[in-house]
Scaffold this motif. Structure first.
Motif, PDB file in Angstrom:
ATOM      1  N   LYS A   1       0.836  -1.201   0.000  1.00 51.14           N
ATOM      2  CA  LYS A   1       0.000   0.000   0.000  1.00 51.14           C
ATOM      3  C   LYS A   1       0.871   1.251   0.000  1.00 51.14           C
ATOM      4  O   LYS A   1       1.769   1.399   0.838  1.00 51.14           O
ATOM      5  N   LYS A   2       0.622   2.134  -0.962  1.00 53.72           N
ATOM      6  CA  LYS A   2       1.416   3.361  -1.046  1.00 53.72           C
ATOM      7  C   LYS A   2       1.116   4.264   0.149  1.00 53.72           C
ATOM      8  O   LYS A   2      -0.053   4.520   0.457  1.00 53.72           O
ATOM      9  N   PRO A   3       2.161   4.763   0.824  1.00 62.59           N
ATOM     10  CA  PRO A   3       1.916   5.704   1.922  1.00 62.59           C
ATOM     11  C   PRO A   3       1.401   7.033   1.384  1.00 62.59           C
ATOM     12  O   PRO A   3       1.546   7.340   0.204  1.00 62.59           O
ATOM     13  N   LYS A   4       0.814   7.815   2.258  1.00 62.43           N
ATOM     14  CA  LYS A   4       0.197   9.081   1.826  1.00 62.43           C
ATOM     15  C   LYS A   4       1.220  10.022   1.186  1.00 62.43           C
ATOM     16  O   LYS A   4       0.883  10.797   0.288  1.00 62.43           O
ATOM     17  N   GLU A   5       2.479   9.944   1.640  1.00 64.77           N
ATOM     18  CA  GLU A   5       3.509  10.811   1.051  1.00 64.77           C
ATOM     19  C   GLU A   5       3.732  10.490  -0.428  1.00 64.77           C
ATOM     20  O   GLU A   5       3.942  11.387  -1.249  1.00 64.77           O
ATOM     21  N   ILE A   6       3.694   9.210  -0.770  1.00 64.82           N
ATOM     22  CA  ILE A   6       3.861   8.794  -2.165  1.00 64.82           C
ATOM     23  C   ILE A   6       2.655   9.234  -2.996  1.00 64.82           C
ATOM     24  O   ILE A   6       2.795   9.744  -4.113  1.00 64.82           O
ATOM     25  N   LEU A   7       1.452   9.046  -2.451  1.00 61.97           N
ATOM     26  CA  LEU A   7       0.239   9.443  -3.172  1.00 61.97           C
ATOM     27  C   LEU A   7       0.242  10.940  -3.448  1.00 61.97           C
ATOM     28  O   LEU A   7      -0.131  11.384  -4.542  1.00 61.97           O
ATOM     29  N   GLN A   8       0.673  11.726  -2.469  1.00 62.97           N
ATOM     30  CA  GLN A   8       0.724  13.170  -2.654  1.00 62.97           C
ATOM     31  C   GLN A   8       1.768  13.554  -3.695  1.00 62.97           C
ATOM     32  O   GLN A   8       1.528  14.411  -4.554  1.00 62.97           O
ATOM     33  N   MET A   9       2.928  12.884  -3.656  1.00 63.02           N
ATOM     34  CA  MET A   9       3.981  13.162  -4.622  1.00 63.02           C
ATOM     35  C   MET A   9       3.504  12.825  -6.041  1.00 63.02           C
ATOM     36  O   MET A   9       3.724  13.596  -6.983  1.00 63.02           O
ATOM     37  N   GLU A  10       2.847  11.677  -6.187  1.00 63.91           N
ATOM     38  CA  GLU A  10       2.361  11.284  -7.509  1.00 63.91           C
ATOM     39  C   GLU A  10       1.315  12.267  -8.028  1.00 63.91           C
ATOM     40  O   GLU A  10       1.266  12.569  -9.225  1.00 63.91           O
ATOM     41  N   LYS A  11       0.485  12.773  -7.124  1.00 62.33           N
ATOM     42  CA  LYS A  11      -0.536  13.757  -7.511  1.00 62.33           C
ATOM     43  C   LYS A  11       0.139  15.031  -8.024  1.00 62.33           C
ATOM     44  O   LYS A  11      -0.262  15.595  -9.050  1.00 62.33           O
ATOM     45  N   GLU A  12       1.169  15.477  -7.311  1.00 61.01           N
ATOM     46  CA  GLU A  12       1.893  16.693  -7.725  1.00 61.01           C
ATOM     47  C   GLU A  12       2.571  16.490  -9.081  1.00 61.01           C
ATOM     48  O   GLU A  12       2.562  17.393  -9.931  1.00 61.01           O
ATOM     49  N   ILE A  13       3.158  15.298  -9.286  1.00 60.41           N
ATOM     50  CA  ILE A  13       3.830  15.011 -10.558  1.00 60.41           C
ATOM     51  C   ILE A  13       2.822  15.024 -11.703  1.00 60.41           C
ATOM     52  O   ILE A  13       3.077  15.589 -12.780  1.00 60.41           O
ATOM     53  N   GLN A  14       1.650  14.432 -11.484  1.00 56.10           N
ATOM     54  CA  GLN A  14       0.622  14.414 -12.527  1.00 56.10           C
ATOM     55  C   GLN A  14       0.143  15.830 -12.862  1.00 56.10           C
ATOM     56  O   GLN A  14      -0.132  16.146 -14.022  1.00 56.10           O
ATOM     57  N   GLU A  15       0.046  16.678 -11.844  1.00 54.78           N
ATOM     58  CA  GLU A  15      -0.355  18.071 -12.088  1.00 54.78           C
ATOM     59  C   GLU A  15       0.675  18.771 -12.976  1.00 54.78           C
ATOM     60  O   GLU A  15       0.319  19.562 -13.855  1.00 54.78           O
TER      61      GLU A  15
END
Length: 201
Positions: free
Chosen positions: A169-183
């Motif tokens: 399970k991806k930790p919240k820090e990874i999910l946030q980083m991936e969201k920023e990269i997609q933006e």
């Protein structure tokens, strides 16, 4: 620390294109290392991430090494006429939106045979079988780049169709980083028929 990875991506020279329902982005870093990623255009899920190190002068270019996804090649005879056994375990990483996921095909043993453990000290996930038929250490480069620890309670294991499925399970820090990269990716211009420099539109 995840911001350091985003900063590295921002500094890289990028080209991108839209093809076959995928956003394909090629990165060239200042040290000559290359990275290529492919994302599903609808879901934004990562399908492929592969790396190529800069080859020394006078040496033929190095091969792509897959971190996520796999190279689909016809199974041909090699130079010595030997064909790799179709029964050998095949290891491939295929992520989902919320998890890192690895699939090891051609492992016919029942689920209780496998012992899958996170080793925070060595930053690996270890797969062992009680019958001593298979052993593998798995690295999670995304967690390394974000300097995040591996945790046993984020791991789950399933087995179906002779395939061992390991999910982290991806930790919240990874999910946030991936969201920023997609933006950031959404700001890039992309060609639909060839590579163009990725510059903010």
């Amino acid at each position: 620390m995840a911001s350091a990875w985003i900063e590295k991506l921002n500094k890289a020279q990028k080209t991108c294109m839209i093809q076959d329902g995928r956003r394909k982005i090629h990165f060239t870093f200042p040290d000559g290392t290359e990275m290529a990623e492919e994302y599903d255009l609808k879901s934004s899920e990562l399908i492929v991430r592969k790396w190529k190190k800069k080859a020394p002068l006078g040496v033929k270019g190095s091969q792509w090494e897959y971190e996520v996804g796999e190279q689909l090649l016809p199974r041909n005879l090699d130079s010595e006429g030997m064909l790799e056994s179709a029964a050998n375990p095949i290891f491939v990483r295929k992520d989902t939106a919320l998890s890192f996921q690895w699939r090891i095909r051609n492992l016919p043993y029942p689920l209780e045979t496998y012992n899958v453990t996170a080793d925070p000290e060595n930053r690996t996930i270890t797969v062992r079988t009680s019958n001593k038929k298979y052993y593998k250490k798995i690295t999670v480069p995304d967690m390394d780049r974000a300097h995040l620890p591996l945790e046993q309670n984020s791991l789950s294991v399933a087995h179906a169709n002779n395939t061992l499925i390991i999910t982290y399970k991806k930790p919240k820090e990874i999910l946030q980083m991936e969201k920023e990269i997609q933006e950031e990716f959404k700001k890039l211009k992309a060609s639909k028929d060839g590579d163009v420099d990725c510059t903010p539109s």
